[in-house]
Design a protein around this motif. Structure first.
Motif, PDB file in Angstrom:
ATOM      1  N   ASP A  91       0.814  -1.225   0.000  1.00  0.00           N
ATOM      2  CA  ASP A  91       0.000   0.000   0.000  1.00  0.00           C
ATOM      3  C   ASP A  91       0.846   1.273   0.000  1.00  0.00           C
ATOM      4  O   ASP A  91       0.311   2.374   0.095  1.00  0.00           O
ATOM      5  N   GLY A  92       2.173   1.133  -0.103  1.00  0.00           N
ATOM      6  CA  GLY A  92       3.065   2.287  -0.161  1.00  0.00           C
ATOM      7  C   GLY A  92       3.629   2.725   1.169  1.00  0.00           C
ATOM      8  O   GLY A  92       4.480   3.622   1.217  1.00  0.00           O
ATOM      9  N   THR A  93       3.197   2.100   2.285  1.00  0.00           N
ATOM     10  CA  THR A  93       3.712   2.462   3.600  1.00  0.00           C
ATOM     11  C   THR A  93       5.189   2.109   3.714  1.00  0.00           C
ATOM     12  O   THR A  93       5.592   0.986   3.386  1.00  0.00           O
ATOM     13  N   LEU A  94       6.011   3.067   4.173  1.00  0.00           N
ATOM     14  CA  LEU A  94       7.421   2.769   4.418  1.00  0.00           C
ATOM     15  C   LEU A  94       7.543   1.674   5.465  1.00  0.00           C
ATOM     16  O   LEU A  94       6.831   1.687   6.481  1.00  0.00           O
ATOM     17  N   ALA A  95       8.427   0.734   5.228  1.00  0.00           N
ATOM     18  CA  ALA A  95       8.594  -0.413   6.127  1.00  0.00           C
ATOM     19  C   ALA A  95      10.069  -0.618   6.427  1.00  0.00           C
ATOM     20  O   ALA A  95      10.703  -1.563   5.956  1.00  0.00           O
ATOM     21  N   GLY A  96      10.636   0.306   7.204  1.00  0.00           N
ATOM     22  CA  GLY A  96      12.042   0.204   7.552  1.00  0.00           C
ATOM     23  C   GLY A  96      12.947   0.590   6.396  1.00  0.00           C
ATOM     24  O   GLY A  96      12.523   1.239   5.433  1.00  0.00           O
ATOM     25  N   CYS A  97      14.203   0.157   6.483  1.00  0.00           N
ATOM     26  CA  CYS A  97      15.240   0.623   5.557  1.00  0.00           C
ATOM     27  C   CYS A  97      16.166  -0.510   5.149  1.00  0.00           C
ATOM     28  O   CYS A  97      16.210  -1.560   5.787  1.00  0.00           O
ATOM     29  N   ASP A  98      16.944  -0.234   4.096  1.00  0.00           N
ATOM     30  CA  ASP A  98      18.108  -1.079   3.842  1.00  0.00           C
ATOM     31  C   ASP A  98      19.378  -0.315   4.235  1.00  0.00           C
ATOM     32  O   ASP A  98      20.467  -0.584   3.745  1.00  0.00           O
ATOM     33  N   LEU A  99      19.226   0.608   5.167  1.00  0.00           N
ATOM     34  CA  LEU A  99      20.291   1.500   5.603  1.00  0.00           C
ATOM     35  C   LEU A  99      21.282   0.783   6.515  1.00  0.00           C
ATOM     36  O   LEU A  99      20.922  -0.141   7.244  1.00  0.00           O
ATOM     37  N   THR A 100      22.538   1.216   6.469  1.00  0.00           N
ATOM     38  CA  THR A 100      23.556   0.796   7.420  1.00  0.00           C
ATOM     39  C   THR A 100      24.161   2.046   8.048  1.00  0.00           C
ATOM     40  O   THR A 100      24.009   3.152   7.535  1.00  0.00           O
ATOM     41  N   MET A 101      24.864   1.874   9.155  1.00  0.00           N
ATOM     42  CA  MET A 101      25.303   3.047   9.907  1.00  0.00           C
ATOM     43  C   MET A 101      26.356   3.865   9.169  1.00  0.00           C
ATOM     44  O   MET A 101      26.397   5.090   9.287  1.00  0.00           O
ATOM     45  N   ASP A 102      27.228   3.213   8.405  1.00  0.00           N
ATOM     46  CA  ASP A 102      28.210   3.993   7.654  1.00  0.00           C
ATOM     47  C   ASP A 102      27.529   4.865   6.604  1.00  0.00           C
ATOM     48  O   ASP A 102      27.912   6.023   6.384  1.00  0.00           O
ATOM     49  N   ALA A 103      26.497   4.322   5.965  1.00  0.00           N
ATOM     50  CA  ALA A 103      25.747   5.109   4.983  1.00  0.00           C
ATOM     51  C   ALA A 103      25.010   6.254   5.660  1.00  0.00           C
ATOM     52  O   ALA A 103      24.885   7.346   5.095  1.00  0.00           O
ATOM     53  N   ALA A 104      24.517   6.022   6.883  1.00  0.00           N
ATOM     54  CA  ALA A 104      23.851   7.091   7.621  1.00  0.00           C
ATOM     55  C   ALA A 104      24.820   8.232   7.931  1.00  0.00           C
ATOM     56  O   ALA A 104      24.459   9.410   7.837  1.00  0.00           O
ATOM     57  N   VAL A 105      26.044   7.883   8.291  1.00  0.00           N
ATOM     58  CA  VAL A 105      27.056   8.921   8.547  1.00  0.00           C
ATOM     59  C   VAL A 105      27.321   9.722   7.280  1.00  0.00           C
ATOM     60  O   VAL A 105      27.361  10.966   7.304  1.00  0.00           O
ATOM     61  N   ARG A 106      27.498   9.032   6.170  1.00  0.00           N
ATOM     62  CA  ARG A 106      27.744   9.735   4.910  1.00  0.00           C
ATOM     63  C   ARG A 106      26.587  10.670   4.562  1.00  0.00           C
ATOM     64  O   ARG A 106      26.803  11.800   4.104  1.00  0.00           O
ATOM     65  N   HIS A 107      25.358  10.207   4.770  1.00  0.00           N
ATOM     66  CA  HIS A 107      24.195  11.035   4.440  1.00  0.00           C
ATOM     67  C   HIS A 107      24.094  12.238   5.366  1.00  0.00           C
ATOM     68  O   HIS A 107      23.743  13.342   4.936  1.00  0.00           O
ATOM     69  N   ALA A 108      24.405  12.036   6.648  1.00  0.00           N
ATOM     70  CA  ALA A 108      24.375  13.156   7.590  1.00  0.00           C
ATOM     71  C   ALA A 108      25.357  14.242   7.183  1.00  0.00           C
ATOM     72  O   ALA A 108      25.062  15.438   7.272  1.00  0.00           O
ATOM     73  N   VAL A 109      26.525  13.832   6.716  1.00  0.00           N
ATOM     74  CA  VAL A 109      27.537  14.803   6.292  1.00  0.00           C
ATOM     75  C   VAL A 109      27.119  15.498   5.004  1.00  0.00           C
ATOM     76  O   VAL A 109      27.187  16.727   4.890  1.00  0.00           O
ATOM     77  N   SER A 110      26.665  14.733   4.025  1.00  0.00           N
ATOM     78  CA  SER A 110      26.409  15.303   2.698  1.00  0.00           C
ATOM     79  C   SER A 110      25.068  16.014   2.596  1.00  0.00           C
ATOM     80  O   SER A 110      24.963  17.048   1.919  1.00  0.00           O
ATOM     81  N   ALA A 111      24.029  15.503   3.258  1.00  0.00           N
ATOM     82  CA  ALA A 111      22.684  16.065   3.108  1.00  0.00           C
ATOM     83  C   ALA A 111      22.259  16.937   4.278  1.00  0.00           C
ATOM     84  O   ALA A 111      21.488  17.890   4.096  1.00  0.00           O
ATOM     85  N   PHE A 112      22.726  16.616   5.475  1.00  0.00           N
ATOM     86  CA  PHE A 112      22.307  17.379   6.651  1.00  0.00           C
ATOM     87  C   PHE A 112      23.310  18.467   7.022  1.00  0.00           C
ATOM     88  O   PHE A 112      23.090  19.193   7.994  1.00  0.00           O
ATOM     89  N   ASP A 113      24.422  18.557   6.289  1.00  0.00           N
ATOM     90  CA  ASP A 113      25.455  19.559   6.549  1.00  0.00           C
ATOM     91  C   ASP A 113      26.068  19.421   7.944  1.00  0.00           C
ATOM     92  O   ASP A 113      26.455  20.416   8.573  1.00  0.00           O
ATOM     93  N   VAL A 114      26.158  18.191   8.425  1.00  0.00           N
ATOM     94  CA  VAL A 114      26.726  17.948   9.748  1.00  0.00           C
ATOM     95  C   VAL A 114      28.239  17.799   9.613  1.00  0.00           C
ATOM     96  O   VAL A 114      28.716  17.027   8.780  1.00  0.00           O
ATOM     97  N   PRO A 115      29.031  18.515  10.412  1.00  0.00           N
ATOM     98  CA  PRO A 115      30.483  18.306  10.380  1.00  0.00           C
ATOM     99  C   PRO A 115      30.818  16.857  10.683  1.00  0.00           C
ATOM    100  O   PRO A 115      30.103  16.174  11.434  1.00  0.00           O
TER     101      PRO A 115
END
Length: 393
Positions: free
Chosen positions: A306-330
Motif C-alpha cells: 500500500d506504499g507504507t514505508l517499512a524500515g530501511c536497507d540502511l547501514t550506519m556507515d551510509a547514515a554517517v555519509r548522508h548526515a555529512v552530505s545532506a544534513f550539513d553535519v560536520p
C-alpha cells in the motif's frame, strides 16, 4: 601494563577530537592508551593501518530489525540475532540492539531469551534488545500489525521488569502508557522511548517528565509539529531530556527537516543516527515478509504493497555519509551521532562511543570517502572491506 598490540593510523577521532599520526594501545580487548606514533613502546606488535585512513569509535545502532536477509521477528533466536549482528558489523556497527517489533507473545519471549543468551556468552556486537511495541497507537502504526497493538497494562509492566536484561529499549505510544507506568519502567532501568504515537505535546511532555528518555525515529509515525499543537515532534525538540533517533536514508526524513531539527533540539539530549534496518540491508534480494505482508525494495526504498514505508536497507556507515552530505553535519558531529550519542542514550557511554583509556576496543576504520575498511570489536578484528556491489543508502 601488559599490552597486546597497537593500531597505528594517519588520523584518529577520539569522540572528542581528531588526532594525526597516533596509535591505539590494546590490552585484553580494551583500550589502554592513545599515544603519538613516535611514542609507541618498543617491541610491541603494531599494525600500521595507513596514512590516509581514519580510525573512529565503533558505531552503536539502537534500532536494527534485520540485515543479511534475516528479520529478527522471523528468526527470534541466537542464530538470527548473530546473523544480523555479523552483517551490520561489516558496516561499522560494533554494538547494536536487535529490534523485535509488534508480534505475538511467544516469539517475543523467544527473542528475549536469545538476547539473554547472546549477552551471557558475550557474543560480539549484541548490547541488548529493543522492543518496539505492542503498546503503540493504531493511528500511527506504520508497518506494525494493527490487530496486535494494545495499551500497556500493569501486568505488562510487571512482565517487562522481569526480563533479566541490563539494556532494554522499549518503544511505547505516550497515550498508551500512563506516566505512572513509565516511571516504574524508568526507575527499574528500562529505557522508554516514545514512538508510533499521536500524543499531544502535553501528553508527550508528561511522559518525558515521568522518565521517558527517547524518541523512536523522529518525524516518522508520530503527531507532527504545528504552531498551535506542537505534537510529539515539538515535545521531542523542546524537551531537553529526550534523545531522538533519526533515520538518515533520504526517504524517511527530508534533509531540510533534519537540518531544522538539528538546530532546534534542546539539550543536553541530542539527535543520533539509527538504521531501522530490515533484511535487505547488506544483502541481495528485493522482497521479504513482515507480519504476513510483502515488503518490496525499489531502489533503496522499502514499502508495503500500500506504499507504507517499512524500515530501511540502511547501514550506519551510509547514515554517517548522508548526515555529512545532506544534513550539513560536520564529520566529527556525524561520527558522534553514530557512536557517542547513541551510547549515551543507551547508558553505554562508560564503555563505548570513545577511543579513550578504559573503553572497549570497538573501532572502525574509514576511507577518505567514509567507506568501512576494517572493524574491531573488543580489540578483535582486521581490515575488512565491504563486499563489492553490496551497498546501502
Amino acid at each position: 601494563m601488559m599490552l597486546d598490540s597497537a593500531l597505528r593510523v594517519g588520523r584518529l577521532f577520539t569522540g572528542e577530537q581528531f588526532l594525526d599520526d597516533h596509535a591505539v594501545l590494546l590490552s585484553q580487548g580494551r583500550i589502554e592508551d592513545v599515544v603519538p606514533a613516535a611514542q609507541l613502546p618498543s617491541g610491541l606488535p603494531v599494525e600500521d593501518l595507513g596514512p590516509d585512513l581514519l580510525l573512529v569509535p565503533g558505531f552503536v545502532d539502537a534500532q536494527v530489525n534485520g540485515g543479511g536477509g534475516v528479520l529478527f521477528n522471523e528468526a527470534p533466536d541466537l542464530a538470527g540475532a548473530m546473523a544480523i549482528a555479523e552483517t551490520h558489523r561489516r558496516f561499522g556497527a560494533t554494538a547494536m540492539l536487535p529490534t523485535f517489533i509488534t508480534d505475538a507473545d511467544a516469539p517475543r519471549a523467544r527473542a528475549v531469551v536469545a538476547i539473554r543468551q547472546a549477552l551471557a556468552e558475550r557474543r560480539p556486537g549484541i548490547a541488548g534488545i529493543h522492543l518496539e511495541g505492542p503498546f503503540l497507537c493504531r493511528a500511527r502504526k506504520g508497518a506494525h500489525a494493527a490487530d496486535l497493538i494494545r495499551p500497556m497494562s500493569d501486568a505488562d509492566v510487571d512482565s517487562l521488569l522481569e526480563l533479566g536484561l541490563d539494556t532494554v529499549l522499549l518503544t511505547v505510544a505516550a497515550e498508551n502508557a500512563t506516566p505512572k507506568q513509565i516511571r516504574r519502567l524508568s526507575d527499574a532501568g528500562i529505557i522508554v522511548s516514545l514512538g508510533h504515537s499521536d500524543a499531544s505535546y502535553e501528553i508527550a511532555s508528561a511522559a518525558a517528565d515521568a522518565g521517558a528518555r527517547g524518541i523512536t525515529h523522529l518525524f516518522n509515525a508520530m503527531s507532527q509539529f504545528g504552531h498551535r499543537g506542537p505534537g510529539l515532534v515539538g515535545a521531542a525538540l523542546d524537551h531537553g531530556a529526550l534523545w531522538c533517533g533519526l533515520i538518515a536514508d533520504g526517504h524517511h526524513v527530508h534533509a531540510a527537516a533534519a537540518r531544522v531539527a538539528l538546530r532546534a533540539k534542546k539539550g543536553p539530549a541530542r539527535l543520533f543516527l539509527i538504521s531501522d534496518a530490515m533484511p535487505p540491508a547488506g544483502a541481495p534480494g528485493d522482497t521479504f515478509t513482515l507480519s504476513g505482508r510483502r515488503v518490496t525494495r525499489k531502489g533503496s526504498r522499502l514499502t508495503l504493497d500500500d506504499g507504507t514505508l517499512a524500515g530501511c536497507d540502511l547501514t550506519m556507515d551510509a547514515a554517517v555519509r548522508h548526515a555529512v552530505s545532506a544534513f550539513d553535519v560536520p564529520l566529527g558531529e556525524a561520527l558522534r551521532m553514530a557512536s557517542l550519542y547513541p551510547a549515551m542514550f543507551l547508558r553505554l557511554d562508560h564503555d563505548r562511543g570513545r577511543i579513550a583509556p578504559g573503553y572497549c576496543g570497538d573501532l572502525v576504520l574509514l576511507s577518505p570517502k567514509l567507506q568501512v575498511e576494517g572493524v574491531w570489536i573488543a580489540g578483535q578484528g582486521r581490515r575488512e572491506p565491504r563486499a563489492p556491489g553490496v551497498s546501502a543508502a
